[in-house]
Design a protein around this motif. Sequence first.
Motif, short mmCIF file in Angstrom:
data_model
loop_
_atom_site.label_atom_id
_atom_site.label_comp_id
_atom_site.label_asym_id
_atom_site.label_seq_id
_atom_site.Cartn_x
_atom_site.Cartn_y
_atom_site.Cartn_z
N LEU A 112 0.83 -1.21 0.00
CA LEU A 112 0.00 0.00 0.00
C LEU A 112 0.86 1.26 0.00
O LEU A 112 0.55 2.23 -0.70
N LEU A 113 1.96 1.24 0.76
CA LEU A 113 2.86 2.39 0.80
C LEU A 113 3.49 2.63 -0.57
O LEU A 113 3.58 3.77 -1.03
N GLU A 114 3.91 1.56 -1.23
CA GLU A 114 4.50 1.71 -2.57
C GLU A 114 3.49 2.27 -3.56
O GLU A 114 3.84 3.08 -4.42
N LYS A 115 2.24 1.83 -3.46
CA LYS A 115 1.21 2.37 -4.36
C LYS A 115 1.02 3.86 -4.13
O LYS A 115 0.88 4.63 -5.07
N GLU A 116 1.01 4.27 -2.85
CA GLU A 116 0.87 5.69 -2.54
C GLU A 116 2.05 6.49 -3.10
O GLU A 116 1.86 7.56 -3.68
N GLU A 117 3.25 5.96 -2.90
CA GLU A 117 4.44 6.65 -3.40
C GLU A 117 4.44 6.75 -4.92
O GLU A 117 4.82 7.78 -5.48
N LEU A 118 4.01 5.70 -5.57
CA LEU A 118 3.94 5.72 -7.03
C LEU A 118 2.96 6.78 -7.51
O LEU A 118 3.22 7.50 -8.47
N GLU A 119 1.85 6.90 -6.82
CA GLU A 119 0.86 7.92 -7.17
C GLU A 119 1.44 9.33 -6.97
O GLU A 119 1.22 10.22 -7.79
N LYS A 120 2.22 9.51 -5.91
CA LYS A 120 2.87 10.81 -5.69
C LYS A 120 3.85 11.12 -6.81
O LYS A 120 3.94 12.26 -7.27
N TYR A 121 4.60 10.10 -7.23
CA TYR A 121 5.52 10.29 -8.37
C TYR A 121 4.75 10.71 -9.60
O TYR A 121 5.17 11.58 -10.35
N ASP A 164 -8.62 -13.42 5.54
CA ASP A 164 -8.20 -12.03 5.42
C ASP A 164 -8.78 -11.43 4.13
O ASP A 164 -8.25 -11.63 3.04
N VAL A 165 -9.84 -10.69 4.29
CA VAL A 165 -10.55 -10.11 3.15
C VAL A 165 -9.69 -9.04 2.47
O VAL A 165 -9.74 -8.88 1.25
N GLU A 166 -8.89 -8.32 3.24
CA GLU A 166 -8.06 -7.27 2.67
C GLU A 166 -7.05 -7.84 1.67
O GLU A 166 -6.72 -7.19 0.68
N LEU A 167 -6.57 -9.04 1.94
CA LEU A 167 -5.62 -9.68 1.01
C LEU A 167 -6.27 -9.93 -0.34
O LEU A 167 -5.65 -9.73 -1.38
N SER A 168 -7.51 -10.37 -0.32
CA SER A 168 -8.17 -10.66 -1.59
C SER A 168 -8.47 -9.38 -2.37
O SER A 168 -8.54 -9.41 -3.59
N LYS A 169 -8.60 -8.27 -1.68
CA LYS A 169 -8.84 -6.99 -2.36
C LYS A 169 -7.54 -6.34 -2.82
O LYS A 169 -7.56 -5.48 -3.68
N LEU A 170 -6.43 -6.79 -2.25
CA LEU A 170 -5.13 -6.21 -2.57
C LEU A 170 -4.68 -6.69 -3.94
O LEU A 170 -4.65 -7.87 -4.22
N SER A 171 -4.37 -5.76 -4.78
CA SER A 171 -3.88 -6.14 -6.11
C SER A 171 -2.47 -5.60 -6.27
O SER A 171 -2.14 -4.54 -5.78
N ILE A 172 -1.69 -6.37 -6.95
CA ILE A 172 -0.30 -5.96 -7.19
C ILE A 172 -0.21 -5.54 -8.64
O ILE A 172 -0.73 -6.12 -9.51
#
Length: 91
Positions: free
Chosen positions: A37-46, A83-91
């Motif tokens: 999630l942190l990497e996704k946020e950083e990528l969006e900032k970039y 863990d429902v959050e894992l199933s929603k997490l996409s890479i």
Amino acid sequence: MSRKRHVTKHDIEMYLCEKISKRKLGVLKDKFKKEILLEKEELEKYRQTYEKYVYEDELKIYQERNEKNIEILDAFQKIFPEDVELSKLSI
């Protein structure tokens, strides 16, 4: 943005060989989710902040790293189906 991941396939293998507990693996799973999630946020900032070529370079790095982590995510989803959050997490 280029940081080393703290969760590896080795951690999953250690759990499967019963060398680490499911509780400890759960802690690693939570750390893994936060890192993604942190990497996704950083990528969006970039994307919003930097020149297009800088964003494209960071996107390539992000995609290369995530190719390796798809297996880890799949393993976590199988070990922790509740863990429902894992199933929603996409890479």
